[in-house]
Motif scaffolding. Structure first.
Motif, PDB file in Angstrom:
ATOM      1  N   LEU A 124      63.844   0.494  58.550  1.00  0.00           N
ATOM      2  CA  LEU A 124      64.224  -0.552  59.206  1.00  0.00           C
ATOM      3  C   LEU A 124      65.618  -1.091  58.552  1.00  0.00           C
ATOM      4  N   VAL A 125      65.855  -1.187  57.127  1.00  0.00           N
ATOM      5  CA  VAL A 125      66.816  -1.488  56.514  1.00  0.00           C
ATOM      6  C   VAL A 125      67.972  -0.520  55.919  1.00  0.00           C
ATOM      7  N   TRP A 126      67.382   0.557  55.718  1.00  0.00           N
ATOM      8  CA  TRP A 126      68.263   1.693  55.195  1.00  0.00           C
ATOM      9  C   TRP A 126      68.377   2.858  56.229  1.00  0.00           C
ATOM     10  N   LYS A 127      69.821   3.016  56.596  1.00  0.00           N
ATOM     11  CA  LYS A 127      70.233   4.270  57.376  1.00  0.00           C
ATOM     12  C   LYS A 127      69.890   5.472  56.784  1.00  0.00           C
ATOM     13  N   ILE A 128      68.973   6.376  57.830  1.00  0.00           N
ATOM     14  CA  ILE A 128      68.754   7.557  57.037  1.00  0.00           C
ATOM     15  C   ILE A 128      69.569   8.408  58.315  1.00  0.00           C
ATOM     16  N   SER A 129      70.521   9.250  58.116  1.00  0.00           N
ATOM     17  CA  SER A 129      71.355   9.762  59.227  1.00  0.00           C
ATOM     18  C   SER A 129      70.733  10.865  59.825  1.00  0.00           C
ATOM     19  N   THR A 130      69.985  11.683  58.966  1.00  0.00           N
ATOM     20  CA  THR A 130      69.858  13.067  59.666  1.00  0.00           C
ATOM     21  C   THR A 130      68.191  13.156  58.924  1.00  0.00           C
ATOM     22  N   ASN A 131      67.482  14.288  59.579  1.00  0.00           N
ATOM     23  CA  ASN A 131      66.164  14.430  59.148  1.00  0.00           C
ATOM     24  C   ASN A 131      66.154  15.264  57.914  1.00  0.00           C
ATOM     25  N   HIS A 132      67.163  15.981  57.473  1.00  0.00           N
ATOM     26  CA  HIS A 132      67.348  16.619  56.591  1.00  0.00           C
ATOM     27  C   HIS A 132      67.628  15.621  55.228  1.00  0.00           C
ATOM     28  N   GLU A 133      68.372  14.589  55.591  1.00  0.00           N
ATOM     29  CA  GLU A 133      68.529  13.330  54.335  1.00  0.00           C
ATOM     30  C   GLU A 133      67.245  12.853  54.386  1.00  0.00           C
ATOM     31  N   ARG A 134      66.647  12.642  55.367  1.00  0.00           N
ATOM     32  CA  ARG A 134      65.110  11.847  55.163  1.00  0.00           C
ATOM     33  C   ARG A 134      64.051  12.730  54.304  1.00  0.00           C
ATOM     34  N   GLY A 135      64.445  14.288  54.563  1.00  0.00           N
ATOM     35  CA  GLY A 135      63.460  15.036  53.922  1.00  0.00           C
ATOM     36  C   GLY A 135      63.759  14.936  52.355  1.00  0.00           C
ATOM     37  N   LEU A 136      64.942  15.011  51.858  1.00  0.00           N
ATOM     38  CA  LEU A 136      65.368  14.963  50.597  1.00  0.00           C
ATOM     39  C   LEU A 136      65.075  13.367  49.795  1.00  0.00           C
ATOM     40  N   MET A 137      64.972  12.605  50.674  1.00  0.00           N
ATOM     41  CA  MET A 137      64.618  11.327  49.785  1.00  0.00           C
ATOM     42  C   MET A 137      63.320  10.616  50.204  1.00  0.00           C
ATOM     43  N   TRP A 138      62.637  11.291  51.060  1.00  0.00           N
ATOM     44  CA  TRP A 138      61.267  10.600  51.351  1.00  0.00           C
ATOM     45  C   TRP A 138      60.176  10.697  50.365  1.00  0.00           C
ATOM     46  N   GLY A 139      60.166  11.809  49.488  1.00  0.00           N
ATOM     47  CA  GLY A 139      59.318  11.920  48.419  1.00  0.00           C
ATOM     48  C   GLY A 139      59.433  11.002  47.416  1.00  0.00           C
ATOM     49  N   ASN A 140      60.516  10.659  47.078  1.00  0.00           N
ATOM     50  CA  ASN A 140      61.066   9.609  46.303  1.00  0.00           C
ATOM     51  C   ASN A 140      60.749   8.140  46.769  1.00  0.00           C
ATOM     52  N   VAL A 141      60.837   8.081  47.837  1.00  0.00           N
ATOM     53  CA  VAL A 141      60.697   6.854  48.331  1.00  0.00           C
ATOM     54  C   VAL A 141      59.248   6.303  48.458  1.00  0.00           C
ATOM     55  N   ARG A 142      58.364   7.637  48.648  1.00  0.00           N
ATOM     56  CA  ARG A 142      56.936   7.512  48.514  1.00  0.00           C
ATOM     57  C   ARG A 142      56.446   6.933  47.258  1.00  0.00           C
ATOM     58  N   ALA A 143      56.912   7.556  46.238  1.00  0.00           N
ATOM     59  CA  ALA A 143      56.960   7.146  45.005  1.00  0.00           C
ATOM     60  C   ALA A 143      57.591   6.122  44.337  1.00  0.00           C
ATOM     61  N   GLN A 144      57.963   5.204  45.101  1.00  0.00           N
ATOM     62  CA  GLN A 144      58.625   3.936  44.613  1.00  0.00           C
ATOM     63  C   GLN A 144      59.983   4.117  44.079  1.00  0.00           C
ATOM     64  N   LYS A 145      60.694   5.176  44.343  1.00  0.00           N
ATOM     65  CA  LYS A 145      62.130   5.686  43.585  1.00  0.00           C
ATOM     66  C   LYS A 145      63.047   5.390  44.832  1.00  0.00           C
ATOM     67  N   LEU A 146      63.197   4.306  45.090  1.00  0.00           N
ATOM     68  CA  LEU A 146      64.329   4.244  46.186  1.00  0.00           C
ATOM     69  C   LEU A 146      65.859   4.450  45.618  1.00  0.00           C
ATOM     70  N   PRO A 147      66.513   4.739  46.680  1.00  0.00           N
ATOM     71  CA  PRO A 147      68.193   4.933  46.303  1.00  0.00           C
ATOM     72  C   PRO A 147      68.604   3.886  45.586  1.00  0.00           C
ATOM     73  N   GLN A 148      69.288   4.218  44.510  1.00  0.00           N
ATOM     74  CA  GLN A 148      70.153   3.183  43.763  1.00  0.00           C
ATOM     75  C   GLN A 148      71.085   2.015  44.643  1.00  0.00           C
ATOM     76  N   GLU A 149      71.605   2.679  45.710  1.00  0.00           N
ATOM     77  CA  GLU A 149      72.402   1.985  46.436  1.00  0.00           C
ATOM     78  C   GLU A 149      71.575   1.051  47.337  1.00  0.00           C
ATOM     79  N   PHE A 150      70.438   1.358  47.645  1.00  0.00           N
ATOM     80  CA  PHE A 150      69.491   0.530  48.361  1.00  0.00           C
ATOM     81  C   PHE A 150      69.182  -0.624  47.304  1.00  0.00           C
ATOM     82  N   ILE A 151      68.741  -0.349  46.104  1.00  0.00           N
ATOM     83  CA  ILE A 151      68.271  -1.358  45.312  1.00  0.00           C
ATOM     84  C   ILE A 151      69.674  -2.318  45.158  1.00  0.00           C
ATOM     85  N   HIS A 152      70.632  -1.812  44.883  1.00  0.00           N
ATOM     86  CA  HIS A 152      71.717  -2.730  44.482  1.00  0.00           C
ATOM     87  C   HIS A 152      72.229  -3.651  45.806  1.00  0.00           C
ATOM     88  N   SER A 153      72.158  -2.764  47.129  1.00  0.00           N
ATOM     89  CA  SER A 153      72.535  -3.903  48.392  1.00  0.00           C
ATOM     90  C   SER A 153      71.260  -4.687  48.906  1.00  0.00           C
TER      91      SER A 153
END
Length: 166
Positions: free
Chosen positions: A88-117
């Motif tokens: 709801l907070v972070w824009k994920i533009s494509t399914n490909h982008e979601r696929g690349l980041m989802w495993g990290n998000v599930r492991a509490q490794k959110l994008p640095q830009e998200f943490i900063h913003s």
């Protein structure tokens, strides 16, 4: 987000576990209010942890213990909510982008830009995504933290705009 949390808080207060929370199961009614749907996998909890069927729900939103354990509790819904709030907070533009980041998000490794913003949101989401269910807050705790954050944002907006009346 508060309405979703209120819904999950209510579900848990009635001693149910949804087990399949995901964006497509969260809708708006004609009255504009948030509705949680698809109770096809709901489980009744009459103890802290009961034996459950493993691997029930939508895999990308399942808590780790829901995928592999035979016992789990309502904290599986909290894990799913952490992922939903992130989306709801972070824009994920494509399914490909979601696929690349989802495993990290599930492991509490959110994008640095998200943490900063979105530092406050990160503080709310991170414990929700804890691998261990006992480290996750309950729905009431998350709701209280979010209400506190919302109140601070309201005060900040008032200060930013000034005390102009219309």
């Amino acid at each position: 987000m508060l309405d979703i949390l209120s819904g999950v808080e209510y579900i848990h207060s009635k001693r149910f576990i949804h087990r399949d929370l995901k964006p497509t199961n969260i809708m708006f009614g004609l009255d504009g209010k948030v509705k949680i749907g698809d109770f096809g996998l709901v489980a009744f909890k009459d103890a802290d942890q009961l034996e459950r069927s493993p691997n029930k729900g939508t895999e990308s939103y399942m808590a780790p213990e829901q995928k592999s354990e035979l016992t789990y509790n309502g904290k599986v819904d909290i894990f799913s909510l952490g992922l939903i709030i992130f989306e709801l907070v972070w824009k994920i533009s494509t399914n490909h982008e979601r696929g690349l980041m989802w495993g990290n998000v599930r492991a509490q490794k959110l994008p640095q830009e998200f943490i900063h913003s979105y530092w406050e949101e990160f503080q709310i989401i991170k414990p929700m995504l804890s691998e261990k269910p006992e480290d996750r807050p309950g729905a009431s705790q998350v709701k209280a933290h979010l209400e506190e954050h919302t109140h601070r944002l309201d005060i900040l907006e008032i200060r930013t705009r000034g005390s102009r009346s219309v």
